[in-house]
Enzyme design. Structure first.
Site, PDB file in Angstrom:
ATOM      1  N   THR A 130       0.857  -1.185   0.000  1.00  0.00           N
ATOM      2  CA  THR A 130       0.000   0.000   0.000  1.00  0.00           C
ATOM      3  C   THR A 130       0.894   1.236   0.000  1.00  0.00           C
ATOM      4  O   THR A 130       2.122   1.126  -0.039  1.00  0.00           O
ATOM      5  CB  THR A 130      -0.912   0.029   1.244  1.00  0.00           C
ATOM      6  OG1 THR A 130      -0.123   0.401   2.393  1.00  0.00           O
ATOM      7  CG2 THR A 130      -1.563  -1.324   1.500  1.00  0.00           C
ATOM      8  N   CYS A 131       0.277   2.409   0.079  1.00  0.00           N
ATOM      9  CA  CYS A 131       1.088   3.632   0.085  1.00  0.00           C
ATOM     10  C   CYS A 131       1.900   3.764   1.368  1.00  0.00           C
ATOM     11  O   CYS A 131       2.893   4.490   1.401  1.00  0.00           O
ATOM     12  CB  CYS A 131       0.205   4.860  -0.112  1.00  0.00           C
ATOM     13  SG  CYS A 131      -1.032   5.112   1.176  1.00  0.00           S
ATOM     14  N   SER A 190      -1.655   1.642  11.614  1.00  0.00           N
ATOM     15  CA  SER A 190      -1.739   2.632  10.546  1.00  0.00           C
ATOM     16  C   SER A 190      -1.178   3.974  10.988  1.00  0.00           C
ATOM     17  O   SER A 190      -1.168   4.299  12.185  1.00  0.00           O
ATOM     18  CB  SER A 190      -3.197   2.829  10.103  1.00  0.00           C
ATOM     19  OG  SER A 190      -3.710   1.649   9.535  1.00  0.00           O
ATOM     20  N   ALA A 273      -9.036   9.743 -10.602  1.00  0.00           N
ATOM     21  CA  ALA A 273     -10.465   9.650 -10.280  1.00  0.00           C
ATOM     22  C   ALA A 273     -10.797   8.292  -9.661  1.00  0.00           C
ATOM     23  O   ALA A 273     -11.912   7.798  -9.784  1.00  0.00           O
ATOM     24  CB  ALA A 273     -11.301   9.875 -11.547  1.00  0.00           C
ATOM     25  N   LYS A 275     -10.325   5.436  -6.141  1.00  0.00           N
ATOM     26  CA  LYS A 275     -10.864   5.377  -4.777  1.00  0.00           C
ATOM     27  C   LYS A 275     -10.308   6.491  -3.891  1.00  0.00           C
ATOM     28  O   LYS A 275     -11.040   7.111  -3.120  1.00  0.00           O
ATOM     29  CB  LYS A 275     -10.539   4.015  -4.160  1.00  0.00           C
ATOM     30  CG  LYS A 275     -11.277   2.852  -4.793  1.00  0.00           C
ATOM     31  CD  LYS A 275     -10.879   1.543  -4.145  1.00  0.00           C
ATOM     32  CE  LYS A 275     -11.557   0.353  -4.826  1.00  0.00           C
ATOM     33  NZ  LYS A 275     -11.106  -0.931  -4.235  1.00  0.00           N
TER      34      LYS A 275
END
Length: 534
Positions: A130-131, A190, A273, A275
């Site tokens: 993920t990022c 997170s 454009a 999620k």
């Protein structure tokens, strides 16, 4: 929850497929020379601040690696179970420049799993990219060699030499590894504690894994349990109330940095454009932004996004108008799936300054990983670039409130981890059941043959069959009790403990260990390792 794994002074094996994808801003490198360091040294030399929670766990795992290496122990036979290993890096201790080099697009996860499982000591694999994190989960026939192979793959895939990569890696084993994934799914690890996007990403790993042979029984069970744990945490605690996603934190950061703290004083542009952009629009609108420019590769997706927010006035453009839209905007968000830089320093340096209302400074908020905005834009007088690492400023304000809910979540996660471990322990009895059944069948067949030979040739086929069925019936009835004692669905941890005690007793009573003293589960591991190496 990450700790450096750089202490491993392990010689890297040759061979094994390496995941390949177009490299950006990174030169491919061969395996790095052997290095020796410890956690303290890594922190001093690299400036990496490692969370304290997992330091003991990681050091214990590393001591096991070093101990098994020095004693020459057969690592396949050390434990009955294969090791579950988690190794990777996260936003807590690795900069975005490094994370983006290791990032694996979702479309490439199956290939990455296949390549990891092609190594001789890796049975199963999963990729969570993920990022904010890039984590590899594997089931290793040998902990020591499995770690070596994952490290080698990560270095080859990213082009980052091992001596540069190791100081930022965390390494966790078995209970620590499974506990880490449950905390990740619950949002406790997170950057924005309690955010919901990570649970959707863990779900996606499980979904993609269903079509990947290397996403085997153990990891399938682990990720399934992680999804259950994540849902429980959000349903039974208040950890997600008031919690913000990366997109929400980006909107808050932008508002904080604008001189007037008002989106209506800035011309806003969003690149992408998908999620992330949809969440960004939602949070921007909730903070008073009612006009935005959207840039996307295709018009239908951008139009679909606009339809979901009828109160917002959108100006939609295709990517060909990127520079025109950037020039006309004061605040630009990058949230696209592109793996390339979209805005470079030379694109901006000759543009007219942003409007006076924003202090003449064009602000870029890049929440894409890999990044879409060149970081050297910060060298220009009229431009500032923020990336996902800068969101920590926003997150700090909400930490205290969510920490209280996190304590409640830890209790739930402990229950879910106990349930997973009980299920996994219940799988241990399978090799013993097979071994016991095999030994009984071998004895039955041998005794039947002796009996038929003694009875001579006068028996009809029907009579022989009756005698054979009699022998099978006796064996089945004798084995019914032991087999019942070995069967357990894993739902009740106390029942699993009793079942494992029964298993060890039956292994001793029936002499199921081989001449090397290996129990059935250990024999299975050795055979599996030999099969992979052929």
């Amino acid at each position: 929850m990450q700790v450096s794994a750089c202490q491993q002074a392990l010689k890297r094996p040759s061979g094994g497929a390496a995941f390949r994808r177009p490299q950006r801003r990174a030169q491919r490198a061969s395996a790095a020379p052997i290095v020796e360091c410890n956690t303290a040294t890594a922190q001093q030399s690299t400036g990496v601040k490692l969370p304290a929670t997992h330091i003991a766990s990681s050091q214990a795992a590393l001591r096991q690696v070093e101990s098994s290496a020095s004693k020459g122990i057969n690592r396949y036979a050390m434990e009955k179970k294969s090791s579950i290993i988690a190794i990777g890096l996260t936003v807590h201790n690795a900069p975005v420049e490094l994370r983006e080099k290791l990032a694996v697009p979702e479309a490439e996860w199956p290939r990455a799993i296949q390549e990891l499982c092609s190594y001789p000591h890796i049975e199963e694999a999963a990729v969570l990219s993920t990022c904010n994190r890039m984590e590899i989960y594997v089931v290793g026939l040998s902990f020591h060699r499995g770690v070596r192979e994952v490290e080698e793959w990560m270095s080859r895939a990213s082009g980052v030499p091992l001596d540069e990569l190791r100081p930022y890696l965390f390494l966790l084993r078995d209970r620590d590894a499974t506990g880490h994934l449950l905390r990740v799914a619950g949002g406790l690890d997170s950057l924005v504690m309690g955010e919901g996007q990570i649970l959707a990403q863990v779900k996606q790993v499980h979904k993609v894994g269903q079509n990947s042979p290397g996403f085997g029984r153990h990891l399938n069970g682990l990720f399934k349990q992680a999804v259950t744990a994540g849902k429980r945490v959000r349903a039974e605690t208040s950890i997600s109330s008031g919690a913000v996603s990366v997109s929400s934190a980006a909107a808050e950061l932008a508002l904080l940095k604008l001189p007037t703290h008002d989106f209506n004083d800035a011309k806003v542009c969003i690149i992408g454009a998908g999620k992330m952009s949809k969440l960004l629009v939602k949070h921007m609108h909730s903070k008073g932004c009612n006009r935005m420019t959207i840039l996307n590769r295709s018009m239908p997706r951008a139009e679909a996004l606009a339809e979901e927010f009828p109160e917002v006035q959108f100006d939609i453009h295709l990517m060909g108008d990127l520079m025109k839209c950037v020039e006309e905007s004061d605040l630009i968000f990058a949230a696209s799936g592109s793996e390339e830089l979209l805005v470079h320093k030379e694109d901006i340096e000759n543009m007219p300054a942003a409007s006076d209302k924003v202090g003449g400074v064009r602000r870029f908020v890049d929440i894409s990983v890999p990044r879409n905005i060149a970081p050297n834009l910060n060298e220009l007088e009229g431009a500032i670039v923020y990336n996902v690492d800068d969101l920590k400023e926003v997150v700090a304000a909400n930490k205290e409130e969510r920490a209280r809910a996190a304590a409640e979540a830890e209790v739930l996660l402990a229950e879910e981890q106990l349930a997973f471990e009980a299920w996994r322990d219940s799988l241990e009895t399978v090799p013993t059941i097979k071994a016991l059944r095999g030994k009984a069948e071998s004895i039955r067949a041998a005794e039947l043959e002796k009996t038929l030979n003694k009875l001579g040739e006068g028996l009809t086929n029907k009579q022989k069959k009756v005698i054979e069925e009699l022998s099978k019936g006796i064996v089945n009835k004798l084995l019914h009790g032991p087999m019942t004692a070995l069967r357990c669905d894993g739902a009740d941890p106390s029942a699993v403990s009793e079942t494992l005690a029964n298993m060890e007793a039956l292994e001793r009573m029936f002499g199921l260990s081989n001449e090397d003293g290996l129990a059935p589960a250990q024999q299975q591991k050795v055979a599996a390792a030999a099969g992979k190496q052929r």
